[in-house]
Write a protein that holds these residues in place. Structure first.
Motif: not given
Lengths: 159, 159, 159, 159, 159
Positions: B95-99, C94-100, D95-111
């Protein structure tokens, strides 16, 4: 001579003028020590002289990426093996540390262009960590060889 | 002639002056070799000459992003196919490598502006990896064509 | 006239001088084509002239972020809709592509300051993808309007 | 006067010369409007004048990070509250929106070094979102106070 | 004298001229206060004088990375311990905050080269947090020592 663990073979590697850094945590000291021993076995098989191995200690895995970055930027080594052991616990500490550390080490190697071997075991229990750090399946052996191979590739790439 | 796997068709692509890098791991060597063979089939279908294909080997998937970055920065190729096989194991290593690797390769292609095809199979078992690396469903075939198509797009984009 | 899907309303938007890029994958071509049609409907409702719409094709979703970056840096468009369809499969591809891809598109829009609409369906099965790409629930419609609205915001922000 | 929700107390904060941006989505408009109302209550309790509050609207949560970046770079505000509501659906869009947005907002405030309060509810169902956006548990109240407190810290930090 | 929690031992550390920042949240104040007390115990064991400890307060964990960045860039401290408590709740707020914060703190330490100890408990329930913040298992103790050890490493690395 120790047989490599199933799955990956290494070509003959001449690491006689390669410098390798080992960064290791003190958490789960016995297991980490075995892994370090494995790394050194792998380095020795590739003819890396003992005096070309630099060893640094940090408390835990979350400290590995920054220590790796410090060492990479010091230009003292051609590649780094960053070693730690994370065991799944009752909280979600394991999950968040493992993710930050694996991504952190990846970022460090990409930014510094210093190959960094992911030497962090991410196990569900202590037994899994023991199995992967002892005998012929000691993962450290292939990590050491990986560090040498990537050092050679880096020299070729950076000219 | 091999039919493309279901799901994606490619337009006629002229890759006669395109240079492609293949970076492959030695873990799960048989499967990786089949995938590389598939990539080359795809490249040949697009008229990429054999002498325009540069092949580099690394130990495992965690090494792919840095090797890809080295090759991209060398300006020797128009696009890269980064090939590895990850199989779910008993620990969370997979999991960690793939990510790290999927995000790392994405970052490398965005930063270097060199298209990088994600040629890493992330499978639950060996059988899944075998199915996706042999016969007409050999994923390498479409990866090769993808590399050519993205090379053309890149030239158009960068002028 | 098509009713917007439940959940979001748009104010009247004048996109008569706005330029929009559409980047689409060829995987799941029928569904993607419907989504593109939806985007164009949305753009037409906002008075974006057909000649102001630039359409680019890539093989799969992993190619979307780099193609989006190329187009954003070309300064030819005010905003981009990046369209793909990912369906959960037997492996973890699917999972790794969607996240990236979701993180990659976010990074591209933040770095290039070119609004990028996340037009990638991440579905558990094909049926879910069909439902979200046809009739009044065709997500493309709101994606098109989102692109116009963000174009206007960008112009205001960048002066 | 509304009691703060259990878990966090705020010291007296003087926000009389602080400027705050609110960026809000139009998805789930009723809930978002309640959250905005809560934010304004919190700001009023800290003596932020109404004319010092800048309000911007975007379609959905994926648009929040870029809009936040635009506003931060405009130097018009000391801190930003970015508000949206994401509800778990049948696909993995959430799931993918929530992750991108929470990380995105964090990046924006840090930068940008502009404090950004994470005002995005990530709920399993609509009811959870309603509970967290109404009455004394309206999360907006503490978000507003957080924005003021971080504005003060920022001024102290940046001199 | 308090025994270190099982798993990690520290060498004798001389922190008499080291400056440490503590950034703490007000959420779950009692637990956080105990953790801070633990950190100070650890610092005292390493001879860090009380006047060399700088303490800053923020509302919640999402604020930790930016506050850490502000403090790191101020050049007032050699290392920082960032302390918070996150408890799994009914929504997915915990998951997205925990991920953003752990990655955010990692990014901050790598970019600023100021060691940052991850002092955020990520627990499934309040009881787990209590256990990890009291008595000899108070995690703060080792966090304090970690900060001193990393301060020494940093000085060595940066010369």
């Amino acid at each position: 001579m120790v047989a490599p663990r199933e799955g990956v073979d290494f070509p003959p590697l001449n690491g006689s003028d390669v410098k390798i850094g080992i960064i290791k945590t003190r958490w789960n000291k016995d297991i980490v020590d075995n892994l370090v021993k494995g790394v050194k076995e792998g380095l020795t098989e590739c003819s890396v002289p003992a005096e070309n191995i630099l060893e640094i200690e940090v408390p835990g895995s979350y400290e590995l990426p920054l220590a790796t970055r410090f060492l990479a930027l010091s230009n003292q080594v051609d590649a780094i093996v960053s070693i730690g052991v994370l065991i799944k616990g009752d909280t979600l500490h394991f999950e968040y540390i493992a993710e930050s550390v694996s991504n952190g080490l990846m970022n460090v190697q990409l930014q510094t262009m210093t190959p960094t071997v992911f030497g962090v075991l991410t196990c569900l229990n202590l037994n899994q960590a023991k199995e992967r750090s002892s005998g012929p399946d000691n993962h450290g052996i292939s990590w050491g060889k990986t560090a040498v191979e990537m050092s050679v590739l880096r020299r070729y790439a950076l000219g």
